[in-house]
Structure formats: structure tokens, C-alpha cells
Design a protein around this motif. Structure first.
Motif, PDB file in Angstrom:
ATOM      1  N   VAL A  82       0.863  -1.191   0.000  1.00 34.07           N
ATOM      2  CA  VAL A  82       0.000   0.000   0.000  1.00 34.07           C
ATOM      3  C   VAL A  82       0.897   1.238   0.000  1.00 34.07           C
ATOM      4  O   VAL A  82       1.776   1.365   0.848  1.00 34.07           O
ATOM      5  N   GLY A 113      -8.283   7.629   4.172  1.00 33.15           N
ATOM      6  CA  GLY A 113      -7.285   6.753   3.557  1.00 33.15           C
ATOM      7  C   GLY A 113      -6.269   7.479   2.674  1.00 33.15           C
ATOM      8  O   GLY A 113      -5.446   6.830   2.028  1.00 33.15           O
ATOM      9  N   CYS A 114      -6.293   8.821   2.666  1.00 29.61           N
ATOM     10  CA  CYS A 114      -5.355   9.536   1.782  1.00 29.61           C
ATOM     11  C   CYS A 114      -3.992   9.750   2.445  1.00 29.61           C
ATOM     12  O   CYS A 114      -3.101  10.351   1.842  1.00 29.61           O
ATOM     13  N   GLY A 115      -3.836   9.277   3.677  1.00 32.83           N
ATOM     14  CA  GLY A 115      -2.504   9.324   4.287  1.00 32.83           C
ATOM     15  C   GLY A 115      -2.289  10.437   5.297  1.00 32.83           C
ATOM     16  O   GLY A 115      -1.145  10.704   5.689  1.00 32.83           O
ATOM     17  N   SER A 135      -3.069  10.617   8.608  1.00 33.72           N
ATOM     18  CA  SER A 135      -2.483  10.135   9.866  1.00 33.72           C
ATOM     19  C   SER A 135      -1.061   9.628   9.626  1.00 33.72           C
ATOM     20  O   SER A 135      -0.174   9.822  10.467  1.00 33.72           O
ATOM     21  N   THR A 136      -0.856   9.004   8.486  1.00 33.93           N
ATOM     22  CA  THR A 136       0.490   8.516   8.155  1.00 33.93           C
ATOM     23  C   THR A 136       1.472   9.687   8.121  1.00 33.93           C
ATOM     24  O   THR A 136       2.589   9.590   8.644  1.00 33.93           O
ATOM     25  N   ARG A 154       2.364  10.697  11.518  1.00 34.40           N
ATOM     26  CA  ARG A 154       3.221   9.694  12.166  1.00 34.40           C
ATOM     27  C   ARG A 154       4.654   9.770  11.648  1.00 34.40           C
ATOM     28  O   ARG A 154       5.598   9.502  12.383  1.00 34.40           O
ATOM     29  N   HIS A 214     -11.583  16.394   8.666  1.00 35.87           N
ATOM     30  CA  HIS A 214     -12.420  16.044   7.524  1.00 35.87           C
ATOM     31  C   HIS A 214     -13.333  17.198   7.151  1.00 35.87           C
ATOM     32  O   HIS A 214     -14.074  17.117   6.187  1.00 35.87           O
TER      33      HIS A 214
HETATM   34  N1  LIG Z   1       0.425   0.200   9.517  1.00 37.22           N
HETATM   35  C1  LIG Z   1      -0.180   0.088   8.334  1.00 37.22           C
HETATM   36  N2  LIG Z   1      -0.088  -1.043   7.614  1.00 37.22           N
HETATM   37  C2  LIG Z   1      -0.664  -1.168   6.402  1.00 37.22           C
HETATM   38  N3  LIG Z   1      -1.371  -0.202   5.816  1.00 37.22           N
HETATM   39  C3  LIG Z   1      -1.499   0.954   6.475  1.00 37.22           C
HETATM   40  C4  LIG Z   1      -0.932   1.160   7.762  1.00 37.22           C
HETATM   41  N4  LIG Z   1      -1.229   2.429   8.182  1.00 37.22           N
HETATM   42  C5  LIG Z   1      -1.960   2.970   7.193  1.00 37.22           C
HETATM   43  N5  LIG Z   1      -2.136   2.099   6.172  1.00 37.22           N
HETATM   44  C6  LIG Z   1      -2.838   2.370   4.910  1.00 37.22           C
HETATM   45  O1  LIG Z   1      -2.346   3.583   4.385  1.00 37.22           O
HETATM   46  C7  LIG Z   1      -3.389   4.369   3.851  1.00 37.22           C
HETATM   47  C8  LIG Z   1      -3.429   5.712   4.550  1.00 37.22           C
HETATM   48  O2  LIG Z   1      -3.847   5.523   5.896  1.00 37.22           O
HETATM   49  P1  LIG Z   1      -4.035   6.739   6.911  1.00 37.22           P
HETATM   50  O3  LIG Z   1      -4.442   6.152   8.206  1.00 37.22           O
HETATM   51  O4  LIG Z   1      -2.835   7.586   6.875  1.00 37.22           O
HETATM   52  O5  LIG Z   1      -5.256   7.531   6.228  1.00 37.22           O
HETATM   53  P2  LIG Z   1      -6.068   8.797   6.749  1.00 37.22           P
HETATM   54  O6  LIG Z   1      -6.019   9.835   5.659  1.00 37.22           O
HETATM   55  O7  LIG Z   1      -5.587   9.197   8.085  1.00 37.22           O
HETATM   56  O8  LIG Z   1      -7.560   8.216   6.822  1.00 37.22           O
HETATM   57  P3  LIG Z   1      -8.754   8.604   7.831  1.00 37.22           P
HETATM   58  O9  LIG Z   1      -9.277   9.934   7.333  1.00 37.22           O
HETATM   59  O10 LIG Z   1      -9.744   7.505   7.636  1.00 37.22           O
HETATM   60  O11 LIG Z   1      -8.205   8.668   9.225  1.00 37.22           O
HETATM   61  C9  LIG Z   1      -4.655   3.554   3.986  1.00 37.22           C
HETATM   62  O12 LIG Z   1      -4.877   2.879   2.776  1.00 37.22           O
HETATM   63  C10 LIG Z   1      -4.338   2.564   5.092  1.00 37.22           C
HETATM   64  O13 LIG Z   1      -5.029   1.372   4.918  1.00 37.22           O
END
Ligand SMILES: Nc1ncnc2c1ncn2[C@@H]1O[C@H](COP(=O)(O)OP(=O)(O)OP(=O)(O)O)[C@@H](O)[C@H]1O
Ligand SMILES: [Mg+2]
Length: 271
Positions: free
Chosen positions: A38, A61-63, A65-66, A69, A213
Motif C-alpha cells: 500500500v 485513507g489519503c494518508g 495520519s500517516t 506519524r 475532515h
Molecule cells: N500500519 C499500516 N499497515 C498497512 N497499511 C497501512 C498502515 N497504516 C496505514 N495504512 C494504509 O495507508 C493508507 C493511509 O492511511 P491513513 O491512516 O494515513 O489515512 P487517513 O487519511 O488518516 O484516513 P482517515 O481519514 O480515515 O483517518 C490507507 O490505505 C491505510 O489502509
């Protein structure tokens, strides 16, 4: 200016730009999973000036939180450069320069508000700068004077989030990362906390990176709004927000704000 001082200026070796709180350059994050790899973030670049306020807006899911982090050194970037407060994310975290507020307040039920605010000093130690703030003052800053000895179950959701914000400020962080901190609150409470957060931001001088959001929240809080698209997570557009300060909720009724929100919606719909 004397020749000597001119020479000094010319001889100065370039230093890294300390006036930037966050600099990401082409940051990619990939997660290997059972269903394949992913790509959570693809070549994301952004800068946040010191003391700035950037809001991150994008579909689930656009990343978002990633990205937070990576900036807080909870996960490494697969490739690209990450600079936080003029150093690496790991060094900034070790110096306790980064505060984090999560979507739910995640307070310890058996500790009072005051004891929850003091918790990071006990588990993580004090900031290397020795800049720990007084927990009572922080509770006052977030409007909770008189609630120091209350337990989390005695507080409303909004009050618990305020305790979480006070807790994140205990080491006087230079950078505050907030991941949908008001997502679970009703609109009235959220509006009030948005105004309060701007006051805290001005008072502390911290840099804030805030995930939401809500188009309105993103536009109301940010000095810049970064719009992201999903699959793979990437930057769609970074929109500067030129709204007057201090910002009050009534600002949302102004033509300038309405036009900004409409623009953000148009970009998001195309994401
Ligand atoms: N530890 C992990 N292992 C595998 N995939 C991950 C992991 N963390 C995040 N992902 C994937 O990376 C993508 C981004 O996730 P993230 O949590 O950053 O999204 P987000 O923008 O914060 O979403 P939301 O608005 O729902 O909180 C998603 O497709 C998620 O499934
Ligand atoms: Mg998230």
C-alpha cells in the motif's frame, strides 16, 4: 559596514533553515501487507514555517495520519527527506519538541484532569529544554479552571479533548500535531474549541499541523490548507488562507470565507 564584517557575512557557511518547522521533500511511505504493497504517501512535499498553522484535508485513507506519524517519528519514510525543527524527526521527538493530540482524548480514567496533564512528565521525562509548563496554568489556558480534580468520566467530550490539548502542551512543544481532535464533537462545541485553539496557538507560538475532515474547520483554522487525494496518498493543492485575525466563528458568514470553502470543496470533489 566594515570590510571585516562584510567578510564575516560572506564567509558564513550556509545553515539549515531554522525558520521552517517542518520540511518534507518527496516523502513516500509504503506498507507491505498481505494484499500487496500500500502506498500511503507518494512523493509528498510541504513546508510549514515556524509558528505556522497548516490544516490537512482529504478523503479517508489519503494518508493524513500517516503523514503525522512520519513527522513525529512514529514510522519512518520509505524514501524522501523529513526535517522537523531544523533536525531529524527522531531528534525533535527525543528533545520532546513535539506534542500529539489524537482523535479521542485517550485520558487515563483513574487519573484526575490535572494528573492526566502531568502524565508525559512522568512517563517520558521533561523536555531537554527544561521548558515544562505548569499543569494548572495549562488547564486554565484551555478553560478548565476548577476542573483540576475531576476524573475523565465527569467531563464532557469537549472537556476531555481540552485536557488532551493541555497534556500535549505540558512540555511546551514547538510543534503540535493534531489528528482530528474534534471529530467526535457536535458543531457548537467544535466551533468553540476551534476559537480556543487559535487563541492557544497565538499564546504559545507553537507550529500546528492539524488533520480534519471538515472543510470549514480546515479553512477557519489554517494559514494554509493542504488538500490530499487518495490511492496513492498525495498532495493535490496547498491553498494559502488570507483571512483576518483574530478569527471568530462569524467569519464563516463572510463572502471571502464562503468563496474559500467553495474552492476547497471543488478541489476535494475532484480528489
Ligand atoms: N500500519 C499500516 N499497515 C498497512 N497499511 C497501512 C498502515 N497504516 C496505514 N495504512 C494504509 O495507508 C493508507 C493511509 O492511511 P491513513 O491512516 O494515513 O489515512 P487517513 O487519511 O488518516 O484516513 P482517515 O481519514 O480515515 O483517518 C490507507 O490505505 C491505510 O489502509
Ligand atoms: Mg487518520
Amino acid at each position: 559596514m566594515s570590510i571585516m564584517s562584510q567578510t564575516t557575512v560572506l564567509d558564513r557557511t550556509p545553515v539549515r533553515d531554522e525558520s521552517l518547522a517542518v520540511r518534507l521533500q518527496d516523502v513516500t511511505v509504503r506498507f507491505p501487507t498481505e494484499r500487496g504493497v500500500v502506498t500511503a504517501l507518494e512523493r509528498v512535499s510541504l513546508t510549514i514555517p515556524s509558528g505556522g498553522f497548516l490544516t490537512l484535508l482529504g478523503p479517508s485513507g489519503c494518508g493524513k495520519s500517516t503523514l503525522l506519524r512520519v513527522v513525529s517519528d512514529l514510522i519512518p519514510a520509505t524514501s524522501g527527506q523529513v526535517e522537523v525543527l531544523g533536525t531529524t524527526a527522531a531528534a525533535a521527538r527525543a528533545r520532546r519538541d513535539i506534542g500529539f493530540v489524537f482523535q479521542d482524548a485517550s485520558l487515563l480514567a483513574w487519573r484526575t484532569a490535572l494528573e492526566n496533564v502531568q502524565l508525559p512528565l512522568e512517563v517520558g521525562g521533561r523536555s531537554k529544554r527544561g521548558g515544562a509548563r505548569d499543569a494548572r496554568e495549562l488547564l486554565a489556558l484551555v478553560g478548565l479552571t476548577g476542573w483540576e480534580n475531576a476524573y475523565p468520566h465527569e467531563l464532557s467530550g469537549g472537556m476531555r479533548q481540552r485536557v488532551a490539548i493541555a497534556r500535549a502542551l505540558i512540555n511546551d512543544p514547538k510543534l503540535l500535531l493534531m489528528d482530528e481532535p474534534f471529530g467526535a464533537l457536535d458543531e457548537i462545541k467544535r466551533d468553540r474549541l476551534n476559537e480556543e485553539l487559535l487563541r492557544v496557538w497565538e499564546e504559545t507560538g507553537a507550529t500546528i499541523l492539524f488533520v480534519t475532515h471538515s472543510i470549514y474547520e480546515a479553512a477557519f483554522l489554517g494559514q494554509q490548507v493542504m488538500l490530499m487525494a487518495a490511492r496513492p496518498g498525495r498532495v493535490r493543492e496547498i491553498v494559502p488562507v488570507d483571512l483576518p485575525s483574530p478569527r471568530r466563528v462569524a467569519l464563516r458568514e463572510t463572502p471571502q470565507f464562503i468563496a474559500l470553502a467553495a474552492h476547497l470543496r471543488t478541489v476535494l470533489e475532484a480528489c
